[in-house]
Structures are given as C-alpha cells and as structure tokens.
Design an enzyme around this catalytic site. Structure first.
Site, PDB file in Angstrom:
ATOM      1  N   LEU A 153       1.078  -1.157   0.102  1.00  0.00           N
ATOM      2  CA  LEU A 153       0.043  -0.067   0.032  1.00  0.00           C
ATOM      3  C   LEU A 153       1.022   1.250   0.046  1.00  0.00           C
ATOM      4  O   LEU A 153       1.616   1.343   0.871  1.00  0.00           O
ATOM      5  CB  LEU A 153      -0.789  -0.075   1.045  1.00  0.00           C
ATOM      6  CG  LEU A 153      -1.920  -0.987   1.390  1.00  0.00           C
ATOM      7  CD1 LEU A 153      -2.757  -1.145   2.564  1.00  0.00           C
ATOM      8  CD2 LEU A 153      -2.692  -1.405   0.218  1.00  0.00           C
ATOM      9  N   ARG A 163       1.550  13.666   7.203  1.00  0.00           N
ATOM     10  CA  ARG A 163       2.597  14.080   8.471  1.00  0.00           C
ATOM     11  C   ARG A 163       4.109  14.170   8.075  1.00  0.00           C
ATOM     12  O   ARG A 163       5.023  14.329   8.941  1.00  0.00           O
ATOM     13  CB  ARG A 163       2.453  12.707   9.364  1.00  0.00           C
ATOM     14  CG  ARG A 163       0.965  12.829   9.958  1.00  0.00           C
ATOM     15  CD  ARG A 163       0.519  11.537  10.852  1.00  0.00           C
ATOM     16  NE  ARG A 163       0.112  10.685  10.049  1.00  0.00           N
ATOM     17  CZ  ARG A 163      -0.119   9.553  10.489  1.00  0.00           C
ATOM     18  NH1 ARG A 163      -0.128   8.982  11.641  1.00  0.00           N
ATOM     19  NH2 ARG A 163      -0.525   8.514   9.586  1.00  0.00           N
ATOM     20  N   GLY A 177      -3.593   1.503  15.367  1.00  0.00           N
ATOM     21  CA  GLY A 177      -4.514   0.714  15.482  1.00  0.00           C
ATOM     22  C   GLY A 177      -4.468  -0.311  16.578  1.00  0.00           C
ATOM     23  O   GLY A 177      -3.304  -0.742  16.694  1.00  0.00           O
ATOM     24  N   ASN A 186      -1.729  -2.942  15.820  1.00  0.00           N
ATOM     25  CA  ASN A 186      -1.705  -3.523  14.507  1.00  0.00           C
ATOM     26  C   ASN A 186      -0.553  -2.961  13.760  1.00  0.00           C
ATOM     27  O   ASN A 186      -0.142  -1.683  13.792  1.00  0.00           O
ATOM     28  CB  ASN A 186      -2.865  -3.017  13.813  1.00  0.00           C
ATOM     29  CG  ASN A 186      -2.746  -3.567  12.388  1.00  0.00           C
ATOM     30  OD1 ASN A 186      -2.221  -4.361  11.747  1.00  0.00           O
ATOM     31  ND2 ASN A 186      -3.555  -2.639  11.300  1.00  0.00           N
ATOM     32  N   ASN A 232       5.793   7.552   9.680  1.00  0.00           N
ATOM     33  CA  ASN A 232       4.906   8.713   9.336  1.00  0.00           C
ATOM     34  C   ASN A 232       5.178  10.091   9.211  1.00  0.00           C
ATOM     35  O   ASN A 232       4.570  10.940   8.643  1.00  0.00           O
ATOM     36  CB  ASN A 232       3.798   8.462  10.044  1.00  0.00           C
ATOM     37  CG  ASN A 232       3.191   7.056  10.158  1.00  0.00           C
ATOM     38  OD1 ASN A 232       2.411   6.875   9.222  1.00  0.00           O
ATOM     39  ND2 ASN A 232       3.126   6.420  11.311  1.00  0.00           N
ATOM     40  N   TYR A 276      40.685  15.336 -16.406  1.00  0.00           N
ATOM     41  CA  TYR A 276      39.360  15.132 -16.644  1.00  0.00           C
ATOM     42  C   TYR A 276      39.323  14.094 -17.866  1.00  0.00           C
ATOM     43  O   TYR A 276      39.992  14.556 -18.976  1.00  0.00           O
ATOM     44  CB  TYR A 276      38.379  16.071 -17.120  1.00  0.00           C
ATOM     45  CG  TYR A 276      37.052  15.610 -17.490  1.00  0.00           C
ATOM     46  CD1 TYR A 276      36.206  14.895 -17.017  1.00  0.00           C
ATOM     47  CD2 TYR A 276      36.543  15.776 -19.053  1.00  0.00           C
ATOM     48  CE1 TYR A 276      35.046  14.302 -17.705  1.00  0.00           C
ATOM     49  CE2 TYR A 276      35.609  15.360 -19.593  1.00  0.00           C
ATOM     50  CZ  TYR A 276      34.680  14.514 -18.961  1.00  0.00           C
ATOM     51  OH  TYR A 276      33.584  14.061 -19.373  1.00  0.00           O
TER      52      TYR A 276
HETATM   53  C1  UD1 Z   1      -2.343   2.005   9.524  1.00  0.00           C
HETATM   54  C2  UD1 Z   1      -3.527   1.062  10.238  1.00  0.00           C
HETATM   55  C3  UD1 Z   1      -3.107   1.010  11.592  1.00  0.00           C
HETATM   56  C4  UD1 Z   1      -1.953   0.323  11.999  1.00  0.00           C
HETATM   57  C5  UD1 Z   1      -0.656   1.302  11.212  1.00  0.00           C
HETATM   58  C6  UD1 Z   1       0.544   0.741  11.233  1.00  0.00           C
HETATM   59  C7  UD1 Z   1      -5.563   1.454   8.841  1.00  0.00           C
HETATM   60  C8  UD1 Z   1      -6.998   2.164   8.790  1.00  0.00           C
HETATM   61  N1  UD1 Z   1      -4.711   1.524  10.078  1.00  0.00           N
HETATM   62  O1  UD1 Z   1      -2.695   3.269  10.118  1.00  0.00           O
HETATM   63  O2  UD1 Z   1      -4.178   0.052  12.170  1.00  0.00           O
HETATM   64  O3  UD1 Z   1      -1.599   0.494  13.319  1.00  0.00           O
HETATM   65  O4  UD1 Z   1      -1.220   1.505   9.842  1.00  0.00           O
HETATM   66  O5  UD1 Z   1       1.725   1.375  10.747  1.00  0.00           O
HETATM   67  O6  UD1 Z   1      -5.015   0.772   7.815  1.00  0.00           O
HETATM   68  N2  UD1 Z   1      -2.434   4.109   1.606  1.00  0.00           N
HETATM   69  C9  UD1 Z   1      -3.134   3.624   0.388  1.00  0.00           C
HETATM   70  N3  UD1 Z   1      -4.336   4.495   0.185  1.00  0.00           N
HETATM   71  C10 UD1 Z   1      -4.980   5.192   0.976  1.00  0.00           C
HETATM   72  C11 UD1 Z   1      -4.627   5.386   2.163  1.00  0.00           C
HETATM   73  C12 UD1 Z   1      -3.214   4.658   2.547  1.00  0.00           C
HETATM   74  O7  UD1 Z   1      -2.376   2.987  -0.356  1.00  0.00           O
HETATM   75  O8  UD1 Z   1      -6.126   5.350   0.575  1.00  0.00           O
HETATM   76  C13 UD1 Z   1      -1.124   3.402   2.119  1.00  0.00           C
HETATM   77  C14 UD1 Z   1      -0.354   4.668   2.692  1.00  0.00           C
HETATM   78  O9  UD1 Z   1       0.449   5.154   1.374  1.00  0.00           O
HETATM   79  C15 UD1 Z   1       0.637   3.719   3.576  1.00  0.00           C
HETATM   80  C16 UD1 Z   1      -0.291   2.871   4.126  1.00  0.00           C
HETATM   81  O10 UD1 Z   1      -1.352   2.470   3.163  1.00  0.00           O
HETATM   82  O11 UD1 Z   1       1.748   3.296   3.099  1.00  0.00           O
HETATM   83  C17 UD1 Z   1      -0.702   2.800   5.522  1.00  0.00           C
HETATM   84  O12 UD1 Z   1      -1.641   4.177   5.548  1.00  0.00           O
HETATM   85  P1  UD1 Z   1      -1.458   5.321   6.684  1.00  0.00           P
HETATM   86  O13 UD1 Z   1      -2.348   6.451   6.490  1.00  0.00           O
HETATM   87  O14 UD1 Z   1      -0.091   5.483   7.003  1.00  0.00           O
HETATM   88  O15 UD1 Z   1      -2.135   4.493   7.676  1.00  0.00           O
HETATM   89  P2  UD1 Z   1      -1.811   4.589   9.437  1.00  0.00           P
HETATM   90  O16 UD1 Z   1      -2.620   6.008   9.835  1.00  0.00           O
HETATM   91  O17 UD1 Z   1      -0.494   4.586   9.977  1.00  0.00           O
HETATM   92 CA    CA Z   2       1.550   4.743   8.830  1.00  0.00          CA
END
Ligand code: UD1
Ligand code: CA
Length: 462
Positions: A8, A15, A144, A177, A239, A378
C-alpha cells in the site's frame, strides 16, 4: 501455495512535509518502497508483487519500475485515483487479483520489516481467512489497537475511533496492528462489499475486515510478533521525520552489526552508512564516515578510507580507496589506488594497479592496467591502454556542444602536463605528448607531438 503481495503506497503522507510522497523517502539511500519490495522479493513464497500508487502516481510507479528492474522482475502498479483509505486501496486492487489464493498486504511505510519476520507470520497465518501481525508496545501512540476478549481477537480499532467507554482505558491498550495482513482472496471478496466508512476519518479501513471476518464466522487471527527481527520499533510505520530518522538509525545499527559479524573490519562505526542492497564481503575494511549506497559490491581485501560516497559501484580486493572519493556506477579492479578526492562516474573502469589521484574525474572511461592519472585531470569517453602516464591537468575535450566524441590512448603513452586532447582523437602506442599541447590530430605510435606556441625570449625593456 504461492502468495501474491500488495504494497500500500498510494497515500500522501500528510505528516511528512515534503514534495515527495512518503514511500519515496529514503533510509540509507534507499526508498521505503525499495526496501519493502526487496524484502518481499527475497521471499520464495511470494509470487507477484503489486504496488498501490495514487499520490504522485507517476513518481512512485517510476520508482517501482526501477526497483523491479534492479531485482530482475516486473513491477505491477495499480492506481488508486482517490485515496479513501487502506480498505479502499484493497477494493481498488481486487479486480487485478485473480484466483483463490492468498494475498499478503503490507503498508509501504514499514521499511524495517524483514523477510524472516514475514515468513514467521505467514507460517502462523497458514489456513486463516484473515490474519494480521501485531506487536506489544509500551506506548501505542496513533496505531490501531488490537481488541481481544479472553485472548481472542475481536477487532482492530483505530486510535481516533478508540472509545474508552467501550474498550477500556486507552493507556491499557498495548497491542497494536503493524499494518501487515494475510487474506484469502475468496474471503476478501465476500467481506469487502460490507466495508463501510462511518468512522472518525470517513475512510474505508482495511482493519475493519477483522471484525467483519469474525461476524461472518471466518478464521481470523491476530499473530503477535516475537523473536529476532522485531528489534526496537522495527515493525512500525514511518509517518513523520522523527520516525524516519529513528527508523534509519535502527536500520543502520542492524545493518552494521550484521556486516561486522560477517567479518568486515569497520572503523568509526556510527558514521558508516551502508545500503541494505549493497554487498560487503568479509575481509573488506571500511572507515567512517562514509556512504555505500545502492547495489554496490565491496570485495574482500578492499580498503575504503573515510568520507567516500560509493553508489552502485564494484570495488575489488586489494583496492585502496583513499579519503573523499565519489564513485558511481564504476568498477575499480584489484591493486588500484583511487583518491584522495577522486570522482569516478558511471561506466568507468579502473583496471588493475592503475592510479587515479586527487581532483581527477573519469566518465565512461577505461583506464588500462597500471596507468596513472594522478592530478587534476578529466578523462571522458576515453579508452586508455596499459602503462600510460597522464601529467597534471590533462583534459579530454569530449563534447563540442552537441555531441560527445571518443579519445583513444594506446599503451605506454606519456601525456605531458596541461594537455588538451580534442576528441575524436587517437594517440598511438608509446607516443609522447609535450606539456601544454592542444592535440587535435591523431598521433601515430612511437611519435612525439607538440601543439603549442613556441617560447620566445626577448630582452626586457628597461
Ligand atoms: C495504519 C493502520 C493502523 C496500523 C498502522 C501501522 C489502517 C486504517 N490503519 O494506520 O491500524 O496500526 O497502519 O503502521 O489501515 N494508503 C493507500 N491508500 C489510501 C490510504 C493509505 O495506499 O487510501 C497507504 C499509505 O501510503 C501507507 C499505508 O497505506 O503506506 C498506511 O496508511 P497510513 O495512512 O500510514 O495508515 P496509518 O494511519 O499509519
Ligand atoms: Ca502509517
């Protein structure tokens, strides 16, 4: 059974204030995306690696392609045009994922994860419909929270949505998580239509698949991370700049400890930064501070002095790399001496026992065995035979403003100081060029060439 992986990486990372999306931030010279991808690549069980892109999709896809080609595999990017949450990312990916197999999903902002930890997780998740990797943390911060009842997982509740009236005091929730999941594809297909976004963020959370899976009577497992590879905060997301710096330090310490243990001599350890993708053979010797980036190879018996930056280069045994060298995409062969203050640019090859000294730059140049360019020189687009000596201030003029041209210098030539070799030009074996020459025509083997104004000596005016 084979497993596909989905990274993902579509989020912006609000942030992390930077013009680059978060997954392109680097640790020890490698992007988070490269680190996660190469970890997955190292796992034989993982078949396809898919990357969710969205924010700055072109930039992230380009990096995914570059990383894949470096690893000798293909990148599959899936675009999530609007980033409506990690659950929405999975929904967007599903039409691209075929079959009844399993999918490992991993947050792209978890750069410290190791293949060992993931393998253990996959073993524990064998046969589950939904599984995730969790970790006990003193301060669960914004992660989470894993909610359990008599040991059994009930849900993952995001920090924002954590209601102490329902779940008990927030400070007592220590299990978080990590953002690493294993799903069976048929289970996900059943559960995704039920995923909603009625939460504090208005996003679709991938984490809600845990409670939805339980409601559907599925096999849902929260697997606690334990053992090696779980050092410090190694499993957590990056983050913001504070977390990035901490993660980079942790990675550096972990990397250096492993290299030391393998038999590499390292001085000034805290200043040595070695990419996880680089290979340092036991018997090499490295002085910090220095940076060894990309897929560099430092072979046994090479010595790298301090303040060098080496990227995607091969340094062979018996090489003495003196202080303050910049080496990129080049190879230095056994017994050569490079530096101090040398710069080797891509596609340069310094052959055995050659010398490249201070303020010497080589670009796309082969320097033959035992040849020496020791001062202020050079050489670009140049092929140099063995046993050649370049005097201080030799310059190949390889560029006419439009095109690049080659210079060829045969074996055992002597190029006098402050010579310009105007390419295309060939200097035959054993030729001698007088100091201060501008050489525009080929020089036959064994001849001496001079191309400069004749000195006149006159009486001084009184
Ligand atoms: C997420 C988890 C949280 C966990 C944490 C661990 C969720 C809802 N929460 O939170 O439970 O403890 O990771 O690090 O998943 N991304 C996408 N598409 C989107 C949104 C995000 O691809 O629409 C990707 C981001 O680029 C990132 C990853 O998903 O690499 C996680 O997203 P992020 O916003 O960092 O989640 P957290 O708030 O950290
Ligand atoms: Ca994250």
């Amino acid at each position: 059974m084979d497993i596909d992986a989905l990274i993902l990486a579509a989020g912006k990372g609000t942030r992390m204030p930077s013009p680059r999306p978060k997954v392109l931030q680097t640790l020890l010279g490698e992007t988070m995306l490269a680190l996660v991808t190469s970890t997955l690549h190292a796992m034989p069980r993982i078949k396809g690696i898919f990357t969710m892109v969205g924010c700055e999709a072109a930039m992230v896809s380009a990096e995914a392609d570059a990383v894949a080609s470096r690893l000798g595999r293909k990148a599959y990017c899936i675009e999530q045009k609007e980033q409506k949450g990690t659950g929405h990312a999975l929904m967007t990916a599903m039409p691209h994922l075929e079959g009844e197999g399993r999918l490992l999903v991993i947050n792209g902002d978890a750069p410290l994860i190791t293949a060992e930890v993931l393998e253990r997780f996959l073993d524990g998740a064998e046969g589950a419909d939904v599984a995730f990797l969790s970790l006990e943390l003193e301060d669960a911060a914004s992660y989470g929270r894993v909610v359990r009842k008599e040991g059994s997982v009930q849900a993952i509740v995001e920090a924002k949505d954590f209601d102490p009236a329902i779940y008990g005091p927030k400070e007592d929730a220590h299990e978080v998580n990590t953002g690493i999941y294993l799903f069976s594809l048929p289970a996900v297909r059943k559960l995704l239509p039920k995923l909603g976004n009625s939460n504090k963020s208005g996003e679709y959370y991938i984490t809600d698949l845990v409670s939805l899976g339980l409601e559907a009577g599925m096999d849902v497992r929260g697997i606690k991370a334990e053992g090696s590879g779980c050092d410090g905060n190694a499993l957590l997301g990056v983050n913001n700049p504070v977390e990035l710096a901490a993660a980079e330090e942790l990675l550096q310490a972990r990397r250096n400890a492993a290299i030391l243990a393998s038999g590499v001599v390292m001085h000034g350890l805290s200043g040595i930064r070695i990419s996880p993708l680089a290979t340092i053979e036991p018997g090499a010797e490295i002085y910090g501070p220095c940076e060894i980036c990309g897929s560099s190879v430092i072979r046994s018996g090479a010595r790298i002095r301090s303040h060098c930056v080496i990227r995607d280069a091969v340094i062979n045994g018996g090489v003495e790399m003196r202080e303050f060298c910049h080496i990129e995409g080049a190879e230095v062969r056994s017994g050569a001496i490079v530096g101090p203050y040398a710069r080797l640019r891509p596609q340069s090859l310094v052959d055995e026992k050659a010398h490249v000294g201070n303020f010497v730059e080589l670009k796309k140049t082969y320097l033959g065995k035992g040849s020496k360019a020791n001062h202020f020189t050079y050489l670009g687009d140049t092929e140099v035979g063995p046993g050649v000596n370049f005097g201080a201030g030799t310059i190949t003029c390889n560029y006419d403003g439009k095109n690049k041209f080659k210079t060829i210098v045969g074996a055992d030539c002597f190029i006098g100081s402050n010579t310009s070799l105007v390419a295309p030009v060939t200097i035959g074996d054993g030729a001698l060029i007088g100091a201060g020459s501008v050489i525009v025509d080929d020089v036959p083997a064994g001849k001496m060439a001079l191309g400069r104004g004749r000195q006149v000596v006159k009486d001084r005016k009184s």
